[in-house]
Write an enzyme that holds these catalytic residues in place. Sequence first.
Site, PDB file in Angstrom:
ATOM      1  N   ASP A  89      77.096  44.191  77.171  1.00 51.08           N
ATOM      2  CA  ASP A  89      77.155  43.081  76.217  1.00 51.08           C
ATOM      3  C   ASP A  89      75.748  43.643  75.180  1.00 51.08           C
ATOM      4  O   ASP A  89      75.183  44.531  75.714  1.00 51.08           O
ATOM      5  CB  ASP A  89      76.460  41.918  77.131  1.00 51.08           C
ATOM      6  CG  ASP A  89      75.476  41.968  78.012  1.00 51.08           C
ATOM      7  OD1 ASP A  89      74.765  42.732  77.762  1.00 51.08           O
ATOM      8  OD2 ASP A  89      75.263  41.068  78.745  1.00 51.08           O
ATOM      9  N   ASP A 274      83.999  37.282  81.872  1.00 52.57           N
ATOM     10  CA  ASP A 274      83.085  37.670  83.043  1.00 52.57           C
ATOM     11  C   ASP A 274      82.172  36.602  83.544  1.00 52.57           C
ATOM     12  O   ASP A 274      81.779  35.477  82.823  1.00 52.57           O
ATOM     13  CB  ASP A 274      82.229  38.770  82.352  1.00 52.57           C
ATOM     14  CG  ASP A 274      81.206  38.084  81.577  1.00 52.57           C
ATOM     15  OD1 ASP A 274      79.935  38.001  81.932  1.00 52.57           O
ATOM     16  OD2 ASP A 274      81.266  37.552  80.326  1.00 52.57           O
ATOM     17  N   CYS A 312      94.947  35.143 101.098  1.00 54.99           N
ATOM     18  CA  CYS A 312      94.388  36.369 100.186  1.00 54.99           C
ATOM     19  C   CYS A 312      94.581  37.402 101.160  1.00 54.99           C
ATOM     20  O   CYS A 312      94.778  37.282 102.666  1.00 54.99           O
ATOM     21  CB  CYS A 312      92.847  35.952 100.345  1.00 54.99           C
ATOM     22  SG  CYS A 312      92.038  37.113  99.628  1.00 54.99           S
ATOM     23  N   CYS A 314      92.616  40.649 100.846  1.00 58.56           N
ATOM     24  CA  CYS A 314      91.753  41.530 100.781  1.00 58.56           C
ATOM     25  C   CYS A 314      91.231  41.965 102.027  1.00 58.56           C
ATOM     26  O   CYS A 314      91.608  41.626 103.111  1.00 58.56           O
ATOM     27  CB  CYS A 314      90.259  40.915 100.159  1.00 58.56           C
ATOM     28  SG  CYS A 314      89.612  39.546 101.003  1.00 58.56           S
ATOM     29  N   CYS A 317      89.520  39.588 104.449  1.00 55.07           N
ATOM     30  CA  CYS A 317      90.333  38.303 104.970  1.00 55.07           C
ATOM     31  C   CYS A 317      91.506  39.255 105.999  1.00 55.07           C
ATOM     32  O   CYS A 317      91.876  38.551 107.029  1.00 55.07           O
ATOM     33  CB  CYS A 317      91.322  37.669 104.004  1.00 55.07           C
ATOM     34  SG  CYS A 317      90.086  36.453 103.206  1.00 55.07           S
ATOM     35  N   HIS A 343      85.793  39.619  98.981  1.00 54.16           N
ATOM     36  CA  HIS A 343      86.624  38.500  98.941  1.00 54.16           C
ATOM     37  C   HIS A 343      86.839  37.636  97.861  1.00 54.16           C
ATOM     38  O   HIS A 343      87.721  37.361  97.160  1.00 54.16           O
ATOM     39  CB  HIS A 343      86.500  37.362 100.112  1.00 54.16           C
ATOM     40  CG  HIS A 343      87.110  36.209 100.015  1.00 54.16           C
ATOM     41  ND1 HIS A 343      88.712  36.093 100.119  1.00 54.16           N
ATOM     42  CD2 HIS A 343      86.788  34.975  99.525  1.00 54.16           C
ATOM     43  CE1 HIS A 343      88.921  34.948 100.062  1.00 54.16           C
ATOM     44  NE2 HIS A 343      87.992  34.467  99.255  1.00 54.16           N
TER      45      HIS A 343
END
Length: 377
Positions: A89, A274, A312, A314, A317, A343
């Site tokens: 940015d 974002d 989930c 991931c 998890c 997660h």
Amino acid sequence: MEFNLQKADGNARAGILKLAHGEIQTPIFMPVGTQASVKALDFNDLLTLNAPIILGNTYHLYLRPGDAVIAALGGLHHFTKFPKNFLTDSGGFQAFSLNSNVKYKEDGIVFKSHIDGSSHFFTPQKVLDIQYNLNSDIMMILDDLVGLPASKERILESINRTTQWAQSAMTYHNFKKQIAQDKGEILTNHIFAIVQGGTDREFREASARDLTSLGDFDGYAIGGLAVGEPNAQMYATLDFTTPLLPKDKPRYLMGVGTPQDIVEAIARGVDMFDCVMPTRNARNGTIFTHFGKLAIKSPRFKLDTQPLDSKCHCYTCINHSRAYLHHLFRSGEMSYFRLASIHNLAYYLKLVCDAREAILKGEFLQFYKNFYAQLQS
């Protein structure tokens, strides 16, 4: 840079953005790596999460370790060893938000470092020079950000100044591209303009019209939202702002936000997002799931053997229970920050991926309804 719009379903869009460090399928969420590092994670974690782009902060990296240091070490990609894309940015938001002693001038922003109080001056050209040193794939140009509510006079000043700085940035960037071309090189840094205007339709139209008339920016961001206005106003502003932006360029809503905000913005034609929310909230004990938020510190999770989110897949998890995350958080264990951040980012990245798949299938409306139905279940 190449952006191919693959399909639209209503106003929702699915596309492919091709940059020097890889392809990005949109809509996309960009994890925030303020200091060239996503807090609590390393870049193996980010690669496992299939994050094709992360955000770095020009203001912070300019102050520490310094953009010249990063340039000497090969730019952000060599410095961090993250092989995919970086968006940086402009630093204007931090100059605005971190310091009470900020002075806006016609040709830039004077601010004091939050680290040592030293004075610095950001101009449109200076901000780009910092980002060339960082060698980010997408560079945001300097804009004049206004917190809301604000007077019409201040918002008008903001959009006029933002347009003036955008013209300076475009001229300077074209100059740098010509220098590279003369050397037989290709400049792989790309610039996005930032539309301002508060929640006022007339001002947003003026800002978008002025910026799109300046030249061929590589993309357009919508700035100055999620800065104090109600959600309904933000959504209404997106309703009349996104149609003003070129269809063949990526659209980036800066600093937003909650899962609901992202779904609503995708429905209105936004491609890129974002926000620090998934990682910051993870560190503070808030877990995002398909069924709403969990406060993992709650005693009700002490004996809960379920994963954080049953939908989930991931790393966290698959391997750990709510009870374990509850224990880690209550014990102040550092491993909690990593596992919870993995997660939450996995949830955000899967959310935009699922939205993309629905758009490609022409089923975005059903995805939208299912998203809210699950939250209420």
